[in-house]
Structure formats: structure tokens, C-alpha cells
Write a protein that holds these residues in place. Structure first.
Motif, PDB file in Angstrom:
ATOM      1  N   ALA A   1       0.817  -1.216   0.000  1.00  0.00           N
ATOM      2  CA  ALA A   1       0.000   0.000   0.000  1.00  0.00           C
ATOM      3  C   ALA A   1       0.852   1.267   0.000  1.00  0.00           C
ATOM      4  CB  ALA A   1      -0.935  -0.006   1.213  1.00  0.00           C
ATOM      5  N   GLU A   2       1.981   1.237   0.734  1.00  0.00           N
ATOM      6  CA  GLU A   2       2.840   2.407   0.855  1.00  0.00           C
ATOM      7  C   GLU A   2       4.224   2.097   0.285  1.00  0.00           C
ATOM      8  OE1 GLU A   2       1.917   5.320   1.915  1.00  0.00           O
ATOM      9  OE2 GLU A   2      -0.110   4.696   2.469  1.00  0.00           O
ATOM     10  N   PRO A   3       4.912   3.125  -0.256  1.00  0.00           N
ATOM     11  CA  PRO A   3       6.275   2.903  -0.747  1.00  0.00           C
ATOM     12  C   PRO A   3       7.178   2.350   0.349  1.00  0.00           C
ATOM     13  CG  PRO A   3       5.452   5.033  -1.485  1.00  0.00           C
ATOM     14  CD  PRO A   3       4.452   4.510  -0.496  1.00  0.00           C
ATOM     15  N   VAL A   4       8.067   1.452  -0.013  1.00  0.00           N
ATOM     16  CA  VAL A   4       8.990   0.839   0.935  1.00  0.00           C
ATOM     17  C   VAL A   4      10.199   1.749   1.114  1.00  0.00           C
ATOM     18  CG1 VAL A   4      10.467  -1.170   1.349  1.00  0.00           C
ATOM     19  CG2 VAL A   4       8.221  -1.457   0.270  1.00  0.00           C
ATOM     20  N   ALA A   5      10.683   1.881   2.360  1.00  0.00           N
ATOM     21  CA  ALA A   5      11.869   2.686   2.647  1.00  0.00           C
ATOM     22  C   ALA A   5      13.089   1.775   2.750  1.00  0.00           C
ATOM     23  CB  ALA A   5      11.678   3.465   3.949  1.00  0.00           C
ATOM     24  N   LEU A   6      14.199   2.197   2.148  1.00  0.00           N
ATOM     25  CA  LEU A   6      15.444   1.456   2.220  1.00  0.00           C
ATOM     26  C   LEU A   6      16.396   2.124   3.202  1.00  0.00           C
ATOM     27  CD1 LEU A   6      16.146   0.828  -1.586  1.00  0.00           C
ATOM     28  CD2 LEU A   6      14.935  -0.657   0.026  1.00  0.00           C
ATOM     29  N   ASP A   7      17.177   1.303   3.922  1.00  0.00           N
ATOM     30  CA  ASP A   7      18.199   1.866   4.787  1.00  0.00           C
ATOM     31  C   ASP A   7      19.566   1.690   4.123  1.00  0.00           C
ATOM     32  OD1 ASP A   7      19.029  -0.777   5.212  1.00  0.00           O
ATOM     33  OD2 ASP A   7      17.947  -0.960   7.109  1.00  0.00           O
ATOM     34  N   ASP A   8      20.623   2.146   4.804  1.00  0.00           N
ATOM     35  CA  ASP A   8      21.957   2.121   4.210  1.00  0.00           C
ATOM     36  C   ASP A   8      22.429   0.694   3.924  1.00  0.00           C
ATOM     37  OD1 ASP A   8      22.081   4.867   4.203  1.00  0.00           O
ATOM     38  OD2 ASP A   8      23.188   5.006   6.085  1.00  0.00           O
ATOM     39  N   GLN A   9      22.101  -0.252   4.813  1.00  0.00           N
ATOM     40  CA  GLN A   9      22.491  -1.636   4.571  1.00  0.00           C
ATOM     41  C   GLN A   9      21.798  -2.195   3.333  1.00  0.00           C
ATOM     42  OE1 GLN A   9      21.791  -3.899   8.175  1.00  0.00           O
ATOM     43  NE2 GLN A   9      23.896  -3.587   8.868  1.00  0.00           N
ATOM     44  N   ASP A  10      20.531  -1.848   3.166  1.00  0.00           N
ATOM     45  CA  ASP A  10      19.806  -2.278   1.969  1.00  0.00           C
ATOM     46  C   ASP A  10      20.511  -1.783   0.711  1.00  0.00           C
ATOM     47  OD1 ASP A  10      17.778  -3.473   3.482  1.00  0.00           O
ATOM     48  OD2 ASP A  10      16.563  -1.660   3.492  1.00  0.00           O
ATOM     49  N   ARG A  11      20.922  -0.530   0.730  1.00  0.00           N
ATOM     50  CA  ARG A  11      21.529   0.060  -0.462  1.00  0.00           C
ATOM     51  C   ARG A  11      22.845  -0.626  -0.812  1.00  0.00           C
ATOM     52  NH1 ARG A  11      19.657   4.531   2.466  1.00  0.00           N
ATOM     53  NH2 ARG A  11      17.813   5.472   1.495  1.00  0.00           N
TER      54      ARG A  11
ATOM     55  N   ALA B   1      12.176 -10.411   2.146  1.00  0.00           N
ATOM     56  CA  ALA B   1      11.082  -9.460   2.375  1.00  0.00           C
ATOM     57  C   ALA B   1      10.990  -8.451   1.225  1.00  0.00           C
ATOM     58  CB  ALA B   1      11.289  -8.735   3.701  1.00  0.00           C
ATOM     59  N   LEU B   2      12.139  -7.961   0.744  1.00  0.00           N
ATOM     60  CA  LEU B   2      12.130  -7.004  -0.368  1.00  0.00           C
ATOM     61  C   LEU B   2      11.613  -7.648  -1.648  1.00  0.00           C
ATOM     62  CD1 LEU B   2      15.521  -5.125   0.190  1.00  0.00           C
ATOM     63  CD2 LEU B   2      13.213  -4.239   0.594  1.00  0.00           C
ATOM     64  N   ARG B   3      11.904  -8.927  -1.806  1.00  0.00           N
ATOM     65  CA  ARG B   3      11.413  -9.622  -2.991  1.00  0.00           C
ATOM     66  C   ARG B   3       9.906  -9.829  -2.903  1.00  0.00           C
ATOM     67  NH1 ARG B   3      14.073 -15.110  -5.694  1.00  0.00           N
ATOM     68  NH2 ARG B   3      13.316 -14.675  -7.784  1.00  0.00           N
ATOM     69  N   ARG B   4       9.422 -10.231  -1.746  1.00  0.00           N
ATOM     70  CA  ARG B   4       7.968 -10.436  -1.588  1.00  0.00           C
ATOM     71  C   ARG B   4       7.190  -9.146  -1.777  1.00  0.00           C
ATOM     72  NH1 ARG B   4       9.708 -13.550   2.831  1.00  0.00           N
ATOM     73  NH2 ARG B   4       9.136 -11.839   4.227  1.00  0.00           N
ATOM     74  N   SER B   5       7.802  -8.026  -1.391  1.00  0.00           N
ATOM     75  CA  SER B   5       7.113  -6.736  -1.509  1.00  0.00           C
ATOM     76  C   SER B   5       7.187  -6.159  -2.918  1.00  0.00           C
ATOM     77  CB  SER B   5       7.723  -5.733  -0.520  1.00  0.00           C
ATOM     78  OG  SER B   5       9.051  -5.395  -0.898  1.00  0.00           O
ATOM     79  N   GLY B   6       7.970  -6.801  -3.788  1.00  0.00           N
ATOM     80  CA  GLY B   6       8.082  -6.311  -5.156  1.00  0.00           C
ATOM     81  C   GLY B   6       9.167  -5.278  -5.364  1.00  0.00           C
TER      82      GLY B   6
END
Length: 325
Positions: free
Chosen positions: A171-181, A215-220
Motif C-alpha cells: 500500500a505504501e512505498p517501501v523505505a530502504l536503509d543504508d544496509q539495503d543500499r 522481504a524485499l522480494r515479496r514486496s516487489g
């Protein structure tokens, strides 16, 4: 890229990686009915020959970004350099030199209006050898390269054993943190990087990285794309189509084109050409047949501008990963 002849095992591996670029060699081997060592050896051979690679791809839409198709006209002496500079940017994908070598086509994901404007209103217009720029906001895609049927080889039963879990609606845009990047940037260079390597770069535990990527893959947000030249599969003639379609028939035409096996990308867009598509054909005659026998039967199409791809500088890869603020 070396000239490599693909046999049945290679074609099965290509299709398997198109379905799931992170599928384990053991799983792929079970589906193909060969040994795990055979699959690993074939993958290394195709990878080292430059035939294919798997890359992690960020879906900017799930992060609240906007996607654009750009067309640039350049002076003949500058097109290659401008295209190379665009290909080096982390927010671009599918950078092609078109037609006579003076036109560039590329896709851009913009995290913000400010970054979009910096590129479209300041950087590109200030390059004196860029003579014209048009930007088309991509509104809805009906065909994507990850599902291009030209790579298909496996049976439906085999393909079903490889398909990852469906993407959940967010429903809402996902936020990425520094580790994600950090992790996503590594995956953009090599989508099959091991969790230990990714965890070491992110300063985290293997299990933590795996959970987050799942989790990032499931969220698209995260997907895995097969970076492969269509020429390796017998489709060396590529073209971009810029189409003007009657608005009342636009969605119908876009959906019809998504069913064409030649089409690897189609999207509704803004501008005088309100539908953009990318097609892969076996030769010029095949492209001619496609235009005159398939596209010509779509009554709502008013006009088509066809721009053959003469060189590809970038397909998929790093795109849409916003810098840390």
C-alpha cells in the motif's frame, strides 16, 4: 561476447534463470534432469563468455519513484559518448543507440522531482551536442523483458517448479536503509552473489541479509533479471516502436501487443506517442512481417515510428537505488 551455440541444457538454464535468477543450481538441475555440476559448469561457461548474467533489479515504483523513457537526438560525433555517460548512471537501464546512430533511447527511474529535473532540465540540455530531448512518463507496462517468450524453453510443469512466490501488494512505498543500499548495489553487479559476501559488505549476519532480501522480494522492491542479448537466442534484430494510438483503444492495443511473442516491452506513456514498445525479431524480413501483419491489424493504431537498435550499451542493472540522505 563470444559466439556460443546453445544446446537444450543451455536453453533450459536460460529459461530457468529468466523465471528465477536466484534459483539454486540444485533446483535447476532437478528440473532439467541433469547433474548439479553440469548446471554450474554451463552457467560459468555462459557467464564467462558474456552471453548472460543475473542482476538484482530494484522496482522504483515500489519505492515511490517515477519511470521515464527518454529520446535524445545528438550530433553524429557525440552519440556514443553521451550514451556511454547515460549507461554509467545508476538510475538508467536499456540504453540503446538507434537508427543512424544519432538517436539514443533509455529508461530512467527518478526518485524525486528534483533529480528528474536536474537530468532533464539542466544536465542534458547543457550538453551542446545533444540537439533534442523528449521525456515520456511510463504510465503502465503491459509487457516486461522478464516474461519475454523468446527465452521460453521449459514445459509449463517445469516452469511452475521454478516460479518464486507471488509478489504481495504494497500500500505504501517501501523505505530502504543504508544496509539495503549496499546489498542492492552488489546485487546489481551480480544477482547471484552469496549471502556471506552480501552480509560482509553490509556488516550484518547472513541470516539477517537473507530475511531482508526475501522481504524485499515479496514486496516487489527487488527482482532478479536475466541480462541476455536476444541475439544469443536467434533474435539479432531489435527495434523500438513509438506509436500513436487512439485513446479509446490504447489499453486494448497495449494488451494485444503484450501477447505478441516479438514484444519484450510495452507501456502506455505520455506524449504524442502514447505507446512505446521494444521488439526482438530474427531479421529485417521478420521485423517487416511483424509491422505489416501484426501491428497493422490493430485498428486503433494511428501511426508507428520504428527505430532499429544498432548498439546496446546497457540492458538491465543498477537502476532506482536512491542515495543515502
Amino acid at each position: 561476447m563470444e559466439t556460443v551455440t546453445l544446446d537444450a541444457v543451455d536453453r533450459g538454464l536460460v529459461h530457468a534463470l529468466q523465471i528465477d535468477g536466484r534459483a539454486s543450481f540444485r533446483t535447476v538441475a532437478e528440473v532439467l534432469g541433469v547433474s548439479e555440476n553440469t548446471v554450474a559448469r554451463r552457467y560459468r561457461r555462459l557467464r564467462s563468455a558474456g552471453v548472460l548474467r543475473v542482476v538484482g533489479v530494484v522496482n522504483g515504483v515500489a519505492l515511490g519513484h517515477s519511470s521515464w523513457a527518454l529520446r535524445l537526438q545528438c550530433t553524429p560525433d557525440a552519440a556514443g559518448a553521451v550514451a556511454a555517460a547515460l549507461a554509467a548512471r545508476p538510475d538508467t537501464s536499456y540504453v540503446h543507440l538507434l537508427s543512424g546512430g544519432t538517436e539514443i533511447s533509455c529508461n530512467v527511474q527518478s526518485p524525486s522531482a528534483a533529480e528528474r529535473d536536474a537530468l532533464l532540465l539542466h544536465k542534458l540540455p547543457r550538453t551542446s551536442r545533444v540537439t533534442a530531448v523528449s521525456a515520456h512518463l511510463l504510465l503502465r507496462a503491459t509487457a516486461l523483458p522478464a516474461a519475454w517468450p523468446g527465452a521460453a524453453w521449459l514445459s509449463e510443469e517445469q516452469a511452475g517448479r521454478l516460479r518464486p512466490a507471488p509478489v504481495a501488494a504494497v500500500a505504501e512505498p517501501v523505505a530502504l536503509d543504508d544496509q539495503d543500499r549496499v546489498v542492492l548495489e552488489l546485487l546489481a553487479r551480480g544477482g547471484r552473489a552469496g549471502y556471506r559476501e552480501l552480509a560482509a559488505a553490509a556488516g550484518s549476519a547472513d541470516s539477517t541479509v537473507k530475511r531482508r532480501l526475501d522481504a524485499l522480494r515479496r514486496s516487489g522492491v527487488l527482482g532478479y533479471a536475466l541480462d541476455l542479448s536476444p541475439a544469443a537466442l536467434g533474435f539479432p534484430t531489435e527495434a523500438r516502436l513509438w506509436m500513436s494510438v487512439r485513446p479509446s483503444g490504447l489499453l486494448q492495443v497495449a494488451q494485444a501487443m503484450a501477447e505478441h511473442p516479438e514484444v519484450c516491452f510495452a507501456a502506455l506513456c505520455t506524449g504524442p506517442s502514447n505507446l512505446v514498445a521494444a521488439v526482438n525479431c530474427r531479421d529485417a524480413d521478420d521485423l517487416c512481417r511483424y509491422l505489416t501483419e501484426r501491428v497493422a491489424t490493430l485498428d486503433a493504431v494511428r501511426s508507428v515510428e520504428t527505430a532499429p537498435v544498432i548498439r546496446t550499451l546497457k540492458r538491465t542493472g543498477t537502476a532506482g537505488i536512491p542515495a543515502s540522505r
